[in-house]
Design a protein around this motif. Structure first.
Motif, mmCIF file in Angstrom:
data_model
loop_
_atom_site.group_PDB
_atom_site.id
_atom_site.type_symbol
_atom_site.label_atom_id
_atom_site.label_comp_id
_atom_site.label_asym_id
_atom_site.label_seq_id
_atom_site.Cartn_x
_atom_site.Cartn_y
_atom_site.Cartn_z
ATOM 1 N N ILE A 1 0.831 -1.204 0.000
ATOM 2 C CA ILE A 1 0.000 0.000 0.000
ATOM 3 C C ILE A 1 0.861 1.247 0.000
ATOM 4 O O ILE A 1 0.676 2.153 -0.823
ATOM 5 C CB ILE A 1 -0.943 0.010 1.216
ATOM 6 N N TRP A 2 1.826 1.319 0.909
ATOM 7 C CA TRP A 2 2.662 2.515 0.985
ATOM 8 C C TRP A 2 3.622 2.604 -0.205
ATOM 9 O O TRP A 2 4.056 3.700 -0.566
ATOM 10 C CB TRP A 2 3.405 2.558 2.311
ATOM 11 N N ARG A 3 3.907 1.473 -0.822
ATOM 12 C CA ARG A 3 4.709 1.509 -2.058
ATOM 13 C C ARG A 3 3.912 2.166 -3.184
ATOM 14 O O ARG A 3 4.446 2.981 -3.939
ATOM 15 C CB ARG A 3 5.143 0.095 -2.452
ATOM 16 N N THR A 4 2.637 1.815 -3.294
ATOM 17 C CA THR A 4 1.814 2.446 -4.332
ATOM 18 C C THR A 4 1.632 3.938 -4.049
ATOM 19 O O THR A 4 1.632 4.754 -4.974
ATOM 20 C CB THR A 4 0.433 1.774 -4.438
ATOM 21 N N PHE A 5 1.490 4.305 -2.778
ATOM 22 C CA PHE A 5 1.419 5.724 -2.417
ATOM 23 C C PHE A 5 2.713 6.433 -2.828
ATOM 24 O O PHE A 5 2.673 7.552 -3.364
ATOM 25 C CB PHE A 5 1.210 5.873 -0.908
ATOM 26 N N SER A 6 3.838 5.798 -2.569
ATOM 27 C CA SER A 6 5.137 6.404 -2.881
ATOM 28 C C SER A 6 5.329 6.561 -4.384
ATOM 29 O O SER A 6 5.809 7.604 -4.854
ATOM 30 C CB SER A 6 6.270 5.544 -2.294
ATOM 31 N N ILE A 7 4.946 5.535 -5.131
ATOM 32 C CA ILE A 7 5.060 5.616 -6.593
ATOM 33 C C ILE A 7 4.166 6.723 -7.135
ATOM 34 O O ILE A 7 4.560 7.493 -8.022
ATOM 35 C CB ILE A 7 4.701 4.257 -7.232
ATOM 36 N N ALA A 8 2.957 6.836 -6.582
ATOM 37 C CA ALA A 8 2.038 7.898 -7.005
ATOM 38 C C ALA A 8 2.608 9.272 -6.682
ATOM 39 O O ALA A 8 2.454 10.221 -7.463
ATOM 40 C CB ALA A 8 0.684 7.713 -6.321
ATOM 41 N N ALA A 9 3.288 9.396 -5.541
ATOM 42 C CA ALA A 9 3.892 10.678 -5.154
ATOM 43 C C ALA A 9 5.011 11.068 -6.112
ATOM 44 O O ALA A 9 5.112 12.225 -6.541
ATOM 45 C CB ALA A 9 4.422 10.593 -3.724
ATOM 46 N N VAL A 10 5.860 10.107 -6.460
ATOM 47 C CA VAL A 10 6.953 10.376 -7.405
ATOM 48 C C VAL A 10 6.383 10.698 -8.783
ATOM 49 O O VAL A 10 6.834 11.644 -9.452
ATOM 50 C CB VAL A 10 7.913 9.165 -7.484
ATOM 51 N N ALA A 11 5.388 9.933 -9.219
ATOM 52 C CA ALA A 11 4.764 10.164 -10.527
ATOM 53 C C ALA A 11 4.124 11.547 -10.590
ATOM 54 O O ALA A 11 4.181 12.231 -11.623
ATOM 55 C CB ALA A 11 3.732 9.081 -10.819
ATOM 56 N N SER A 12 3.521 11.992 -9.473
ATOM 57 C CA SER A 12 2.900 13.317 -9.431
ATOM 58 C C SER A 12 3.937 14.412 -9.616
ATOM 59 O O SER A 12 3.696 15.402 -10.323
ATOM 60 C CB SER A 12 2.177 13.518 -8.093
ATOM 61 N N ALA A 13 5.098 14.233 -8.979
ATOM 62 C CA ALA A 13 6.168 15.228 -9.095
ATOM 63 C C ALA A 13 6.680 15.318 -10.534
ATOM 64 O O ALA A 13 6.950 16.407 -11.049
ATOM 65 C CB ALA A 13 7.310 14.880 -8.146
ATOM 66 N N VAL A 14 6.787 14.180 -11.189
ATOM 67 C CA VAL A 14 7.241 14.164 -12.584
ATOM 68 C C VAL A 14 6.169 14.761 -13.495
ATOM 69 O O VAL A 14 6.466 15.571 -14.380
ATOM 70 C CB VAL A 14 7.577 12.723 -13.026
#
Length: 285
Positions: free
Chosen positions: A195-208
């Motif tokens: 769950i927190w991995r998907t949150f983290s990936i979404a956070a990085v993707a949002s920044a990009v």
């Protein structure tokens, strides 16, 4: 407004709260009290599961509590419900998580964006992934269907720039990178890590994505729902790096300093900070 008109205008959960307050002869203070209580409940449920519960609260106060909790009434309830759902993930309670997120959509429909980030962590086969994808699509249809055209215009077609969006997105980036680098140290639960991995990936993707999308309001909404990642990571970071050169005490001091910096920067440079010092429930005429 009557029930029918109200339900066509706002999310049903928020409508019910307002009607209850109206029937009791109370003012907007009761609406804010009920919404605030739900938000705080979700925050406390997530914080109490962390090894440094008070550090979790401290991290949440400068932005999540003061800015989001006091300024985004409906979305704050939705985020509070999502946090209550996230607090159930260590026990592997998929039904509890689903119920809390669905309740969140009753106050702000955009809470549906969190559903796939959480649910797919429970999938163990292709069939389960397909089933959860179908469930997400059904919930999204009923949550957004009535206002799909309005959401498409607001979040996709219209060039709308949310003030402070970049800062909200960037605040999620450090905890996302930390978790992706040290995921196994943050949790022993497979579901929780996913769950927190998907949150983290979404956070990085949002920044990009911020550099490529002109209308950033959709990214800004997503960034608000990803803020619980900050609570989870920073509250556990002292334990994760306790044996490193910085140590547990040093990590706590850095997190306290970071939270203080966020608070001071917002109070001094945010466009709406003038309404918080002193706190005003509405802008003066």
């Amino acid at each position: 407004l009557n029930w029918g008109t109200s339900l066509q205008t706002w999310e049903p959960g928020f409508v019910v709260v307002n009607i209850v307050a109206s029937q009791l002869g109370a003012g907007i203070w009761l609406v804010n009290l009920i919404c605030g209580a739900i938000f705080v409940y979700g925050l406390l449920q997530l914080a109490r599961l962390q090894p440094n519960a008070w550090l979790a609260i401290l991290v949440a106060v400068p932005y999540l509590v003061i800015v989001v909790g006091m300024g985004y009434t409906r979305q704050a309830v939705a985020i509070g419900c999502c946090m209550a759902g996230l607090a159930a993930t260590p026990r592997g309670s998929l039904l509890t998580v689903m119920i809390w997120i669905i309740v969140g959509t009753l106050f702000h429909r955009t809470a549906v964006v969190i559903l796939p980030l959480v649910l797919f962590a429970f999938a163990r086969s292709v069939f389960q992934i397909a089933l959860l994808a179908l469930f997400t699509a059904v919930v999204a249809y009923y949550a957004l269907g009535a206002d799909l055209d309005r959401f498409e215009t607001l979040y996709v077609e219209q060039l709308y720039v949310a003030q402070g969006a970049l800062f909200r997105i960037l605040m999620n980036l450090p905890p996302a990178i930390l978790f992706l680098s040290l995921a196994r140290r943050f949790s022993s639960s497979t579901v929780e890590r996913w769950i927190w991995r998907t949150f983290s990936i979404a956070a990085v993707a949002s920044a990009v994505a911020w550099f490529y999308i002109e209308s950033n309001v959709a990214l800004d909404r997503l960034a608000l729902y990803l803020i619980p990642l900050q609570i989870f990571v920073f509250a556990r970071l002292p334990n994760v790096i306790s044996r490193g050169p910085v140590g547990s005490g040093g990590a706590k001091a850095l997190i306290i300093f970071y939270s203080l910096a966020v608070q001071l920067l917002w109070f001094n440079f945010a466009g709406h900070a003038q309404y918080w010092i002193p706190y005003q429930i509405a802008a003066p005429t």
